[in-house]
Design a protein around this motif. Structure first.
Motif, PDB file in Angstrom:
ATOM      1  N   ALA A  16      26.529  36.101  53.758  1.00  0.00           N
ATOM      2  CA  ALA A  16      25.379  36.845  53.231  1.00  0.00           C
ATOM      3  C   ALA A  16      25.504  37.113  51.731  1.00  0.00           C
ATOM      4  CB  ALA A  16      25.239  38.170  53.983  1.00  0.00           C
ATOM      5  N   GLY A  17      26.614  36.732  51.139  1.00  0.00           N
ATOM      6  CA  GLY A  17      26.792  36.928  49.709  1.00  0.00           C
ATOM      7  C   GLY A  17      27.283  38.309  49.316  1.00  0.00           C
ATOM      8  N   VAL A  18      27.764  39.050  50.299  1.00  0.00           N
ATOM      9  CA  VAL A  18      28.296  40.382  50.027  1.00  0.00           C
ATOM     10  C   VAL A  18      29.713  40.236  49.488  1.00  0.00           C
ATOM     11  CG1 VAL A  18      28.973  42.564  51.093  1.00  0.00           C
ATOM     12  CG2 VAL A  18      26.893  41.399  51.836  1.00  0.00           C
ATOM     13  N   GLY A  19      30.041  41.012  48.516  1.00  0.00           N
ATOM     14  CA  GLY A  19      31.383  40.997  47.954  1.00  0.00           C
ATOM     15  C   GLY A  19      31.391  40.368  46.582  1.00  0.00           C
ATOM     16  N   ARG A  20      31.660  41.175  45.601  1.00  0.00           N
ATOM     17  CA  ARG A  20      31.699  40.717  44.214  1.00  0.00           C
ATOM     18  C   ARG A  20      33.013  41.106  43.571  1.00  0.00           C
ATOM     19  NH1 ARG A  20      27.734  37.087  43.410  1.00  0.00           N
ATOM     20  NH2 ARG A  20      25.987  37.688  44.704  1.00  0.00           N
ATOM     21  N   ARG A  21      33.421  40.330  42.610  1.00  0.00           N
ATOM     22  CA  ARG A  21      34.581  40.660  41.789  1.00  0.00           C
ATOM     23  C   ARG A  21      34.136  41.630  40.702  1.00  0.00           C
ATOM     24  NH1 ARG A  21      38.840  36.946  42.137  1.00  0.00           N
ATOM     25  NH2 ARG A  21      38.382  35.190  43.476  1.00  0.00           N
ATOM     26  N   ILE A  22      35.070  42.191  39.993  1.00  0.00           N
ATOM     27  CA  ILE A  22      34.751  43.136  38.925  1.00  0.00           C
ATOM     28  C   ILE A  22      33.845  42.501  37.883  1.00  0.00           C
ATOM     29  CG2 ILE A  22      35.749  44.454  37.004  1.00  0.00           C
ATOM     30  CD1 ILE A  22      38.140  45.025  38.823  1.00  0.00           C
ATOM     31  N   ASP A  23      34.023  41.208  37.608  1.00  0.00           N
ATOM     32  CA  ASP A  23      33.199  40.537  36.597  1.00  0.00           C
ATOM     33  C   ASP A  23      31.810  40.155  37.111  1.00  0.00           C
ATOM     34  OD1 ASP A  23      33.643  38.338  38.239  1.00  0.00           O
ATOM     35  OD2 ASP A  23      34.768  37.194  36.756  1.00  0.00           O
ATOM     36  N   GLY A  24      31.514  40.480  38.376  1.00  0.00           N
ATOM     37  CA  GLY A  24      30.202  40.209  38.943  1.00  0.00           C
ATOM     38  C   GLY A  24      30.086  38.890  39.678  1.00  0.00           C
ATOM     39  N   SER A  25      31.099  38.052  39.586  1.00  0.00           N
ATOM     40  CA  SER A  25      31.056  36.776  40.304  1.00  0.00           C
ATOM     41  C   SER A  25      31.297  37.020  41.790  1.00  0.00           C
ATOM     42  CB  SER A  25      32.092  35.806  39.745  1.00  0.00           C
ATOM     43  OG  SER A  25      33.399  36.297  39.953  1.00  0.00           O
ATOM     44  N   ARG A  26      30.843  36.081  42.573  1.00  0.00           N
ATOM     45  CA  ARG A  26      30.975  36.200  44.024  1.00  0.00           C
ATOM     46  C   ARG A  26      32.434  36.058  44.452  1.00  0.00           C
ATOM     47  NH1 ARG A  26      27.971  32.376  48.484  1.00  0.00           N
ATOM     48  NH2 ARG A  26      28.673  33.555  50.277  1.00  0.00           N
ATOM     49  N   ALA A  27      32.872  36.947  45.323  1.00  0.00           N
ATOM     50  CA  ALA A  27      34.241  36.888  45.848  1.00  0.00           C
ATOM     51  C   ALA A  27      34.354  35.748  46.845  1.00  0.00           C
ATOM     52  CB  ALA A  27      34.599  38.208  46.521  1.00  0.00           C
ATOM     53  N   ASN A  28      35.467  35.028  46.811  1.00  0.00           N
ATOM     54  CA  ASN A  28      35.661  33.955  47.787  1.00  0.00           C
ATOM     55  C   ASN A  28      36.174  34.547  49.101  1.00  0.00           C
ATOM     56  OD1 ASN A  28      38.434  34.402  47.412  1.00  0.00           O
ATOM     57  ND2 ASN A  28      38.621  32.736  45.943  1.00  0.00           N
ATOM     58  N   ILE A  29      36.145  33.743  50.120  1.00  0.00           N
ATOM     59  CA  ILE A  29      36.515  34.209  51.461  1.00  0.00           C
ATOM     60  C   ILE A  29      37.973  34.664  51.508  1.00  0.00           C
ATOM     61  CG2 ILE A  29      37.099  31.909  52.353  1.00  0.00           C
ATOM     62  CD1 ILE A  29      35.157  34.313  54.481  1.00  0.00           C
ATOM     63  N   GLU A  30      38.837  33.992  50.755  1.00  0.00           N
ATOM     64  CA  GLU A  30      40.254  34.352  50.754  1.00  0.00           C
ATOM     65  C   GLU A  30      40.456  35.771  50.221  1.00  0.00           C
ATOM     66  OE1 GLU A  30      39.052  31.508  49.374  1.00  0.00           O
ATOM     67  OE2 GLU A  30      39.758  30.056  50.852  1.00  0.00           O
ATOM     68  N   LEU A  31      39.736  36.126  49.162  1.00  0.00           N
ATOM     69  CA  LEU A  31      39.846  37.467  48.607  1.00  0.00           C
ATOM     70  C   LEU A  31      39.332  38.510  49.596  1.00  0.00           C
ATOM     71  CD1 LEU A  31      40.494  39.359  46.261  1.00  0.00           C
ATOM     72  CD2 LEU A  31      38.179  38.937  45.401  1.00  0.00           C
ATOM     73  N   LEU A  32      38.218  38.213  50.258  1.00  0.00           N
ATOM     74  CA  LEU A  32      37.685  39.147  51.244  1.00  0.00           C
ATOM     75  C   LEU A  32      38.670  39.343  52.401  1.00  0.00           C
ATOM     76  CD1 LEU A  32      33.925  38.108  51.392  1.00  0.00           C
ATOM     77  CD2 LEU A  32      34.918  40.108  50.278  1.00  0.00           C
ATOM     78  N   VAL A  33      39.269  38.267  52.857  1.00  0.00           N
ATOM     79  CA  VAL A  33      40.255  38.363  53.944  1.00  0.00           C
ATOM     80  C   VAL A  33      41.433  39.224  53.495  1.00  0.00           C
ATOM     81  CG1 VAL A  33      41.965  37.062  55.285  1.00  0.00           C
ATOM     82  CG2 VAL A  33      39.629  36.207  55.084  1.00  0.00           C
ATOM     83  N   GLU A  34      41.913  38.979  52.298  1.00  0.00           N
ATOM     84  CA  GLU A  34      43.038  39.754  51.773  1.00  0.00           C
ATOM     85  C   GLU A  34      42.703  41.240  51.699  1.00  0.00           C
ATOM     86  OE1 GLU A  34      44.973  40.310  47.409  1.00  0.00           O
ATOM     87  OE2 GLU A  34      44.617  38.245  48.052  1.00  0.00           O
ATOM     88  N   GLN A  35      41.537  41.578  51.179  1.00  0.00           N
ATOM     89  CA  GLN A  35      41.159  42.969  51.001  1.00  0.00           C
ATOM     90  C   GLN A  35      40.892  43.672  52.340  1.00  0.00           C
ATOM     91  OE1 GLN A  35      41.336  44.643  48.049  1.00  0.00           O
ATOM     92  NE2 GLN A  35      42.276  42.713  47.427  1.00  0.00           N
ATOM     93  N   PHE A  36      40.169  43.007  53.232  1.00  0.00           N
ATOM     94  CA  PHE A  36      39.890  43.611  54.539  1.00  0.00           C
ATOM     95  C   PHE A  36      41.171  43.746  55.357  1.00  0.00           C
ATOM     96  CE2 PHE A  36      35.512  43.022  53.523  1.00  0.00           C
ATOM     97  CZ  PHE A  36      34.815  43.903  54.334  1.00  0.00           C
ATOM     98  N   SER A  37      42.057  42.774  55.261  1.00  0.00           N
ATOM     99  CA  SER A  37      43.338  42.864  55.976  1.00  0.00           C
ATOM    100  C   SER A  37      44.118  44.070  55.494  1.00  0.00           C
ATOM    101  CB  SER A  37      44.163  41.599  55.752  1.00  0.00           C
ATOM    102  OG  SER A  37      43.542  40.484  56.323  1.00  0.00           O
ATOM    103  N   TRP A  38      44.141  44.288  54.187  1.00  0.00           N
ATOM    104  CA  TRP A  38      44.839  45.443  53.630  1.00  0.00           C
ATOM    105  C   TRP A  38      44.156  46.738  54.062  1.00  0.00           C
ATOM    106  CZ3 TRP A  38      42.946  49.129  50.240  1.00  0.00           C
ATOM    107  CH2 TRP A  38      43.893  50.040  49.772  1.00  0.00           C
ATOM    108  N   MET A  39      42.826  46.764  53.952  1.00  0.00           N
ATOM    109  CA  MET A  39      42.086  47.986  54.251  1.00  0.00           C
ATOM    110  C   MET A  39      42.249  48.422  55.710  1.00  0.00           C
ATOM    111  SD  MET A  39      38.034  48.812  53.494  1.00  0.00           S
ATOM    112  CE  MET A  39      37.582  47.146  53.761  1.00  0.00           C
TER     113      MET A  39
END
Length: 78
Positions: A16-39
């Motif tokens: 759905a395009g949810v998830g952005r980096r600080i610079d506004g670019s779209r976060a890749n799936i690997e970053l989302l997995v890393e962050q959700f796994s940590w959270m």
């Protein structure tokens, strides 16, 4: 929930395009997995294989998302 449930949520959010980096670019799936796994303190051993399995489901395509939706509907009707 299970790591597969979490991967279902992450895949839906990424698609759905949810998830952005600080610079506004779209976060890749690997970053989302890393962050959700940590959270959620859940280890997803092989995210790409898990994602592939989710995408290729034939039955109960969005089981975890259906549970979330039904709980939100029930909560809003109280």
């Amino acid at each position: 929930f299970t790591p597969t449930d979490l991967m279902e949520l992450i895949t839906a959010l990424h698609t759905a395009g949810v998830g952005r980096r600080i610079d506004g670019s779209r976060a890749n799936i690997e970053l989302l997995v890393e962050q959700f796994s940590w959270m959620f303190n859940v280890r997803i051993n092989n995210p790409e294989q898990c994602r592939h399995t989710l995408i290729n489901r034939k039955l109960r395509l969005t089981h975890f998302l259906d549970i979330l939706r039904n709980n939100l509907i029930a909560y809003s009707q109280r």
